[in-house]
Write a protein that holds these residues in place. Structure first.
Motif, short mmCIF file in Angstrom:
data_model
loop_
_atom_site.label_atom_id
_atom_site.label_comp_id
_atom_site.label_asym_id
_atom_site.label_seq_id
_atom_site.Cartn_x
_atom_site.Cartn_y
_atom_site.Cartn_z
N ALA A 32 47.69 41.37 24.83
CA ALA A 32 47.18 41.40 26.20
C ALA A 32 45.67 41.62 26.21
CB ALA A 32 47.89 42.47 27.01
N PHE A 33 45.18 42.48 25.34
CA PHE A 33 43.74 42.72 25.31
C PHE A 33 42.96 41.51 24.80
CE2 PHE A 33 44.79 47.29 25.62
CZ PHE A 33 43.92 47.63 26.64
N ARG A 34 43.57 40.70 23.96
CA ARG A 34 42.88 39.48 23.50
C ARG A 34 42.56 38.57 24.68
NH1 ARG A 34 46.56 39.54 18.81
NH2 ARG A 34 47.87 38.07 19.93
N ALA A 35 43.37 38.63 25.74
CA ALA A 35 43.12 37.79 26.92
C ALA A 35 41.82 38.16 27.62
CB ALA A 35 44.29 37.93 27.91
N GLN A 36 41.32 39.34 27.38
CA GLN A 36 40.10 39.78 28.04
C GLN A 36 38.84 39.51 27.23
OE1 GLN A 36 41.46 43.89 29.00
NE2 GLN A 36 40.83 43.30 31.04
N PRO A 87 32.13 42.21 30.94
CA PRO A 87 32.27 40.75 30.80
C PRO A 87 33.67 40.31 30.40
CG PRO A 87 30.20 41.47 29.86
CD PRO A 87 30.98 42.72 30.19
N GLY A 88 34.43 41.17 29.73
CA GLY A 88 35.81 40.84 29.42
C GLY A 88 36.66 40.72 30.67
N ASN A 89 36.41 41.60 31.64
CA ASN A 89 37.14 41.52 32.90
C ASN A 89 36.75 40.26 33.68
OD1 ASN A 89 38.28 44.01 32.28
ND2 ASN A 89 36.71 45.13 33.38
N ILE A 90 35.47 39.94 33.61
CA ILE A 90 35.00 38.72 34.26
C ILE A 90 35.62 37.49 33.60
CG2 ILE A 90 32.97 37.27 34.71
CD1 ILE A 90 31.37 39.93 34.96
N ALA A 91 35.68 37.50 32.26
CA ALA A 91 36.27 36.37 31.53
C ALA A 91 37.75 36.22 31.87
CB ALA A 91 36.10 36.57 30.02
N GLN A 92 38.45 37.34 31.99
CA GLN A 92 39.86 37.26 32.35
C GLN A 92 40.02 36.60 33.72
OE1 GLN A 92 41.97 41.00 32.51
NE2 GLN A 92 43.95 40.00 32.67
N PHE A 93 39.16 36.98 34.66
CA PHE A 93 39.20 36.38 35.99
C PHE A 93 38.80 34.91 35.95
CE2 PHE A 93 36.74 35.26 39.84
CZ PHE A 93 37.78 35.24 40.75
N ASN A 95 38.68 32.74 33.54
CA ASN A 95 39.54 31.87 32.74
C ASN A 95 41.01 31.92 33.16
OD1 ASN A 95 37.41 30.91 31.05
ND2 ASN A 95 37.45 32.89 30.02
N ARG A 96 41.27 32.70 34.21
CA ARG A 96 42.63 32.81 34.76
C ARG A 96 43.65 33.22 33.70
NH1 ARG A 96 42.98 27.80 39.01
NH2 ARG A 96 42.46 29.15 40.74
N ARG A 97 43.28 34.21 32.91
CA ARG A 97 44.16 34.71 31.86
C ARG A 97 44.99 35.88 32.40
NH1 ARG A 97 39.42 34.74 27.39
NH2 ARG A 97 39.40 32.50 26.96
N GLY A 101 49.79 42.62 33.99
CA GLY A 101 50.27 42.44 35.35
C GLY A 101 49.26 41.76 36.26
N LEU A 102 48.11 41.41 35.72
CA LEU A 102 47.09 40.71 36.50
C LEU A 102 47.37 39.21 36.37
CD1 LEU A 102 44.02 42.80 35.35
CD2 LEU A 102 45.40 43.12 37.39
N ASP A 103 48.32 38.74 37.17
CA ASP A 103 48.82 37.39 37.01
C ASP A 103 48.48 36.46 38.18
OD1 ASP A 103 50.44 38.67 38.82
OD2 ASP A 103 52.30 38.34 37.71
N THR A 104 47.56 36.92 39.02
CA THR A 104 47.05 36.05 40.10
C THR A 104 45.54 36.21 40.16
OG1 THR A 104 47.12 37.72 41.86
CG2 THR A 104 49.15 36.45 41.47
#
Length: 129
Positions: A32-36, A87-93, A95-97, A101-104
């Motif tokens: 899950a952390f790799r997604a960020q 920036p990891g949180n921004i990348a998750q947003f 890149n829609r990763r 539970g952040l699935d939207t």
């Protein structure tokens, strides 16, 4: 509860949360952390997750265990860390990763507003006065 006690409780709680997050980086939530991890980071995503997990454990331990003389410095380092990983949180947003539970898009967007809270928390709970 007086201000000094409230700060101590807040500092120890934040430290414990960081330790938990760091352990989860190294164990059950690694994927899950790799997604960020932003694609622009020049390290392997797996390595970035592991290094940030170790850093979180160290920061969390420091927040919990440091003496009063060094608390403000540790708080500034923790605030800088929270800023550095934003920036990891921004990348998750961006890149829609989906992860944690952040699935939207809305959930990922709302999550962005919690990072400044963490920065404030780290600074306020360790500030002398």
């Amino acid at each position: 509860m007086d201000d000094k006690t409230a700060k101590k409780v807040a500092r120890i709680f934040l430290g414990g949360a960081l330790i938990f997050a760091g352990v989860s980086h190294l164990t059950f939530a690694r994927k899950a952390f790799r997604a960020q991890v932003p694609d622009s980071i020049p390290l392997k995503k797996e390595d970035t997750v592991l290094y940030s997990g170790v850093a979180e454990i160290a920061l969390g331990s420091s927040l919990v265990l440091t003496n009063e003389k060094h608390q403000e410095t540790v708080g500034k380092v923790a605030a800088a860390f929270f800023t550095a990983v934003f920036p990891g949180n921004i990348a998750q947003f961006a890149n829609r990763r989906s992860a944690f539970g952040l699935d939207t898009d809305l959930k990922r967007f709302v999550r962005l507003f919690f990072q400044p809270v963490l920065v404030f928390w780290a600074l306020k709970s360790t500030h002398k006065n």
